[in-house]
Design a protein around this motif. Structure first.
Motif, PDB file in Angstrom:
ATOM      1  N   GLU A 102     -41.708 -43.350  11.108  1.00 32.49           N
ATOM      2  CA  GLU A 102     -42.290 -42.596   9.982  1.00 32.49           C
ATOM      3  C   GLU A 102     -41.249 -41.667   9.374  1.00 32.49           C
ATOM      4  N   LYS A 123     -42.855 -46.283   7.700  1.00 31.59           N
ATOM      5  CA  LYS A 123     -43.984 -45.745   6.934  1.00 31.59           C
ATOM      6  C   LYS A 123     -43.503 -44.492   6.211  1.00 31.59           C
ATOM      7  N   ARG A 125     -44.347 -41.229   4.139  1.00 34.51           N
ATOM      8  CA  ARG A 125     -45.349 -40.259   3.685  1.00 34.51           C
ATOM      9  C   ARG A 125     -44.671 -39.312   2.706  1.00 34.51           C
ATOM     10  N   THR A 150     -42.793 -38.325  13.097  1.00 39.37           N
ATOM     11  CA  THR A 150     -41.818 -38.292  11.989  1.00 39.37           C
ATOM     12  C   THR A 150     -40.392 -38.306  12.533  1.00 39.37           C
TER      13      THR A 150
END
Ligand SMILES: Cc1ncc(COP(=O)(O)O)c(C=O)c1O
Length: 375
Positions: A102, A123, A125, A150
């Protein structure tokens, strides 16, 4: 997995070489080689004996010493020289990320790191800069976007496309968010030194936390994109890992780029280059502002703190990609649509160019606006 193209660079590849007025580039008006040599008081003959060999793969030592001197507590081993900041961002994503990781990315932003990350299966964000608050960092969104998984938080500061400079407090909030989950903080700082009103350069994230990685280069604030010199400053162990990817990607930047890059970073040359940039940034924005003031009900802009760019909002029921192609087809000018930043109803306009060019070219943009309004 479908490959995500880099929409902004696709648009530039397609059109920037053929339009009459180009306001889609993101740097200042480029420095001629002659002017660089004059700033350095150097003679072209010095260069004629340079063997056109490879430089050191990680960058010429003298250049790395000049770069290191710009950061507190860095050594030449903390530096790797890349082919532009774009290679820097590319190898960073490829070194740090694997499928399923992430990352948290600022929005709007230059979408290279996030695009490469999503092509690697990470991913992505996002957390916003809030236009209604002069592009202030949205701390709540940051806190939602950063999770225990993260791997990296990526920011561009000063920001492309808005020109926003993060306050020291906002920088501390970002560092704290990274520290809390042990994530890397990647700061692309290519516009540091291109401040519009401040005379002090924007401070670097480097040194604020042991997992900060900073990206920079000579293309934007220094006006030397044709040298294709970028760099990463990071902990030595990470530099060694980046170096292995760099060998697969480009092997090295060019010998002439390294030599001229070292010249550009000599303190007295660097000062003259940044003075030139700030002058172009300031005067170009003033002309842009005059053009926007002709249609106060259409345009609004938060004046950029730095960079050659303004992210202008327009109040018309037209999609940004459609609008910029009308500008191009009807008036032969190119600006970047907000769509390239997932931010419709905005235009990214570059204005750190000669004043007459900005005035003549951007007046043509208003000719199209006039036609739309009179329909
Ligand atoms: C924020 C940012 N990073 C990196 C780059 C790539 O720059 P370079 O020409 O050094 O590869 C750009 C170019 O627009 C940019 O705006």
């Amino acid at each position: 997995m479908t490959f995500k193209a880099f929409d902004l660079e696709r648009l530039l590849s397609d059109w920037e070489q053929t339009v009459e007025f180009n306001f889609a580039e993101s740097g200042v008006h480029p420095v001629p080689l002659k002017e660089l040599l004059e700033f350095a008081d150097a003679d072209l003959n010095e260069f004629l004996d340079i063997p056109l060999n490879y430089p050191e793969v990680n960058g010429d030592l003298k250049l790395r010493q000049r770069i290191q001197a710009l950061y507190s507590d860095a050594t030449p081993d903390n530096v790797i020289v890349t082919v532009g900041a774009s290679e820097a961002n590319y190898i960073l994503a490829n070194t740090l990320l694997v499928e399923g990781d992430e990352v948290a990315v600022m929005r709007p932003t230059y979408m290279q790191f996030s695009g490469v990350a999503s092509n690697l299966g990470a991913k992505v964000r996002t957390f916003s800069l809030n236009e209604n608050k002069a592009w202030a960092l949205n701390i709540e969104e940051l806190q939602e976007a950063v999770t225990p998984n993260t791997k990296a938080i990526a920011v561009v500061n000063p920001n492309n496309p808005t020109g926003k400079i993060l306050s020291e407090k906002e920088m501390d909030v970002l560092i704290a968010a990274a520290e809390k989950v042990n994530a890397w903080l990647i700061a692309d700082e290519v516009y540091g030194g291109a401040e519009r009103e401040k005379t002090q350069p924007t401070s670097s994230f480097y040194g604020k936390y042991n997992k900060v990685i900073t990206v920079n280069g000579l293309s934007k604030a220094y006006g030397l994109p044709g040298l294709r010199i970028g760099w990463i400053v990071a902990p030595v162990n990470l530099i060694k890992e980046l170096w292995k990817r760099h060998e697969y990607t480009t092997v090295s930047s060019s010998m002439l780029g390294n030599r001229l890059g070292e010249m550009a970073l000599r303190p007295h040359v660097r000062r003259q280059l940044l003075d030139r940039t700030r002058k172009l940034v300031g005067q170009g924005f003033d002309v842009l502002q005059q053009i926007l003031d002709e249609y106060p009900d259409v345009y609004s802009v938060v004046p950029p703190g730095a960079s050659a760019l303004s992210f202008v909002r327009y109040n018309l029921p037209v999609n940004s990609t459609e609008l910029i192609h009308r500008f191009r087809e009807e008036e032969n000018i190119l600006v970047v649509p907000g769509d390239c930043f997932d931010f419709d109803h905005h235009l990214r306009i570059s204005s750190a160019l000669p004043k007459e060019y900005v005035h003549e070219g951007l007046s043509r943009m208003n000719d199209v606006i006039k036609k739309i309004l009179s329909r």
